[in-house]
Structure formats: structure tokens, C-alpha cells
Design an enzyme around this catalytic site. Structure first.
Site: not given
Ligand code: LLP
Length: 430
Positions: A325, A352-353, A388, A241, A282-284
Site C-alpha cells: 500500500y 531479490c526484488e 497487519y 476501521g 470491531e477494531p483490528g
Molecule cells: N471488520 C471487518 C469485517 C474487516 O474486514 C476488517 C479488516 C476489520 C473489521 C478490521 O479493520 P481495522 O479496524 O483493522 O481497520 N492489510 C490492511 C488492512 C486490511 C483490513 C481488512 N479488514 C493493512 O495493512 O492496512
């Protein structure tokens, strides 16, 4: 993160991490995702205070990126059999080192499966490789116990509140399907005990692209639940997050303040339990968003009444965040010839949208951006696209998935080939 927004400056860009945008486009074609390896390394190192950084690979799961974060000592999260396969193909071992670390911390799980269900493929993969599971629904407990008796598990808890950059990325509270409801913990602990599983971890993830004010509440909520679970715990996870600055005027969050808060919660729990606890994050988005650039080519410039549109060769099939979003991505122009004039333009793709617009705001309304005046053949770079981005691309309108390139120092290399027309029809029958 501040939200004050100074007026946006029109932007020009000729290089990405030292590589010339025009050379990248000539060599690999467009649309093209480009990642800056050094930026990813830096983002991993920013989080060095945490015992474990676990990459939520759903943000950017190219094997080269996974291998890069692995070489930085980052562990990985997997949400599907496919992500487990990717993690292992990138060199993550299935099994833990069984010894506690020299610091007395419990062993780390290189790959953790986190989800709210086991589909049959993911359960088979977890069982085959003996992976640790972070359970987001109590039903997963018996399903796992039947196949992996005596396993240890983590519980993903929904603390009853959540927050994300969009309602669609809020993963807490009654409006979310995610996690085990916090009030159900006593019942779920009984189910784990009856099933013969050990609850060794606790995890909360309240949403993606949230802010530190909301994230700070999670440490307190997790501490309360940890006391209910008790001494069997060896790992606590703050989830992901972490925000990144997308809009003008936004700045990076205070990560050291955030760590201090979690570290204090961890230490209180260690004192209570009388043993060490591993603290995970747990960052993405945080690890890869800023490293990623989407290079597109301007293919048409036109006016619809008073509004000017640039149409590029990438659409929401390539980068879905704006249509999903209303997300904002900075953009810059890499023109063939020098330009002086700046104008406000709407930017769209080839699909086409009508929703195929990169400059839209929440609700689908078309907005504009100031950009140096563009001509057909100029390159437009969509920035902060490394999380993403590619992973949410699709074959809509039978468009091939784009190529991906990693720039590392002086060198750049293809890390995923562009799909071919044959890739598009593979497996189909007339
Ligand atoms: N851990 C869990 C269990 C999650 O479900 C997620 C993201 C993360 C960690 C990583 O979250 P982050 O650090 O990236 O915020 N498609 C959307 C984001 C969906 C995130 C889903 N879960 C976007 O483009 O903003």
C-alpha cells in the site's frame, strides 16, 4: 486525524516498553516482532464505552495477544476455520452465555464468523461449534440453513460507499466485493425467512484505516437499514476501521465523539423497537498497531549514485504493508555507538526484488528518511507494526517467519518461535 506534517525528526530508540532493544535482539534474534502488552490493554480500555469490543484478529492473531485481549473482556471475530481454531485455542468459548446480561442487553457471541463466503472448512467449523455468522453474501444463508436450521444470523451490509487508507482497503461501494448490497436487503430478508433463519444482527464495515468523517456516515446508513430489518434485531455493529496515527503530525481520533454518535443511533432504534440493542465495535488495527515493533539488523550500507541505502534483515516477507500500500511506518535506529550525524537514507530488505523497500510511497517510488548515521550491526526498529504485520508475513525467498515476543512489565517472553529450515520444507516431497 490531522494530516499536517511537520518535518520528520530523526529518531533513536534503545528500549521498547522498558526492555532494551539490544537485549531483545541478542536473546531472540532478528528480525523480531515485539508487542507491548500494556499498550494493548490500554487500547482495549479506550473502547470501554461500547457494549462489546470485538477484536478483528486478522490484524494480529498470535495466541498470546488473543488471550490478552480476552482477559480484557474483548470478544473476537474470525474470518476462517484457522481463525476459529486460534480463538478457541486462546480460550474463547464457542457458545454464548444464554442469559441476557444484568443490563438487559442480549447475550453476546464470544466468537463471530464474518466473511463473504463459507469455504467448506469454515462451514464445517461453524456448524461443529454452533457459531454465530455474519453473512457478507446472501448465498451463505441457504448454505447455513441447510446445516444449522433455525440459526440466528447477522447481515453485513455494503452501504454503497466506503473509504480506507488505500483503495485496496476500501470495503464499500460498487468497487468492493464485500457485504450484501444495501438495496438487496428486502430480498435477502425474504431469503432468510424462507430458510428459517432469524436476522438478529446488522453490521457495516466500510474500510480499514479510514477517518471519522467517513465512519460517521455509517451510523446513519446502518440506522436506515435497521428500520427495514425491524424488531428481530438485537445487535448492531459499527465494524472496524478506526485509524491510528502513523505519520508525524497525525493524532488520535476523537473516540468519545464517535461513540456518542453510534449510541444516539442505537437509542433511537431501541425506542422504535421497544427493546435493548447491543452496540458492538470491531477494531483490528486500533487494538494492536501501536503495540508492535519490528526489530531488524542493518546488514549492509551502500550508495547507489547519490542515494544511500541501508539493507536490513527484514523484507516485505516480514512486513508487507509498504510494498502493498505504500504504507508509512516510523523507524528509529538503535546504534551500537553514539552517532551525531543525520542523513537521508532509503531502507530495504534482503529479497531479490526491487520492491523490497520499506521507505516507498504509493506507486512503488523509493523515498528516504532522515536517520542517525547507521553502521552494519546496528538495529533498526520499524514501529507501529503490530497490526497487519506478522500476520501478512510470508516465506517468500524461503525466508523463515520471524519470532514474536511479548513484553509485559519487567518481563518478556517468546510467544512464537522463529521458523526453522525444516519448517520451510515440511510437507514437501521430492
Ligand atoms: N471488520 C471487518 C469485517 C474487516 O474486514 C476488517 C479488516 C476489520 C473489521 C478490521 O479493520 P481495522 O479496524 O483493522 O481497520 N492489510 C490492511 C488492512 C486490511 C483490513 C481488512 N479488514 C493493512 O495493512 O492496512
Amino acid at each position: 486525524m490531522t494530516t499536517a506534517q511537520p518535518p520528520e525528526k530523526p529518531r533513536l530508540r534503545t528500549t521498547i516498553a522498558g526492555a532494551r532493544v539490544a537485549d531483545l535482539a541478542d536473546t531472540y534474534g532478528t528480525p523480531l516482532y515485539v508487542y507491548d502488552a500494556e499498550m494493548i490493554r490500554q487500547r482495549c480500555r479506550d473502547l470501554a464505552a461500547w457494549d462489546t469490543v470485538r477484536f478483528a484478529q486478522k490484524a494480529c492473531s498470535n495466541l498470546a495477544v488473543l488471550s490478552l485481549v480476552r482477559s480484557e473482556g474483548v470478544m473476537v471475530d474470525a474470518v476462517s476455520a484457522g481463525e476459529i481454531h486460534r480463538a478457541m485455542a486462546a480460550g474463547y468459548p464457542a457458545h454464548d452465555a444464554n442469559q441476557p446480561g444484568p443490563d438487559g442487553l442480549p447475550p453476546v457471541h464470544p466468537i463471530v464468523y464474518t466473511a463473504d463466503i463459507f469455504d467448506r472448512d469454515s462451514l464445517d467449523a461453524v456448524v461443529k461449534h454452533g457459531l454465530h455468522v455474519n453473512c457478507g453474501s446472501a448465498d451463505m444463508i441457504e448454505q447455513l440453513a441447510e446445516r444449522l436450521p433455525g440459526a440466528s444470523i447477522t447481515l453485513r451490509v455494503n452501504p454503497g460507499f466506503g473509504h480506507g487508507h488505500s483503495q485496496k482497503t476500501n470495503t464499500g461501494g460498487e468497487g468492493s466485493k464485500h457485504g450484501i448490497w444495501h438495496e438487496d436487503i428486502p430480498d435477502v430478508l425474504r431469503r432468510a425467512e424462507w430458510s428459517g433463519l432469524q436476522v438478529s444482527g446488522l453490521h457495516m464495515h466500510i474500510g480499514s484505516g479510514t477517518d471519522l468523517a467517513h465512519l460517521a456516515e455509517v451510523a446513519e446508513a446502518l440506522e436506515r437499514v435497521a428500520i427495514e430489518v425491524g424488531r428481530s434485531l438485537t445487535t448492531i455493529s459499527a465494524g472496524g476501521g478506526l485509524p491510528v496515527p502513523y505519520k508525524p503530525g497525525e493524532v488520535h481520533a476523537d473516540l468519545s465523539g464517535y461513540f456518542t454518535l453510534w449510541d444516539a443511533a442505537r437509542k433511537r432504534l431501541e425506542d422504535r423497537f421497544g427493546h435493548r440493542l447491543r452496540l458492538e465495535i470491531e477494531p483490528g488495527r486500533y487494538l494492536t498497531a501501536e503495540s508492535g515493533f519490528l526489530i531488524t539488523e542493518v546488514r549492509a550500507v551502500k550508495r547507489q549514485g547519490s542515494r544511500k541505502y541501508l539493507l536490513v534483515d527484514a523484507g516485505f516477507n516480514t512486513l508487507a504493508r509498504p510494498v502493498l500500500y505504500g504504507s508509512y511506518h516510523p523507524m528509529s535506529l538503535c546504534p551500537k555507538d553514539a552517532v551525531e550525524v543525520v542523513e537521508d537514507v532509503a531502507i530495504g530488505g534482503p529479497l531479490c526484488e526491487s520492491g523490497d523497500i520499506f521507505t516507498q510511497i504509493d506507486g512503488g517510488f523509493v523515498a528516504t528518511r532522515p536517520l542517525p548515521m547507521a553502521a552494519v550491526g546496528d538495529l533498526l526498529v520499524i514501529e507501529i507494526a503490530g497490526a497487519y504485520g506478522f500476520v501478512m508475513a510470508s516465506n517468500y525467498n524461503s525466508k523463515p517467519l520471524p519470532a514474536e515476543v511479548l513484553v509485559d512489565g519487567e518481563k518478556h517472553r517468546l510467544v512464537r518461535a522463529r521458523q526453522t529450515p525444516d519448517d520451510l520444507i515440511r510437507g514437501e516431497r521430492v
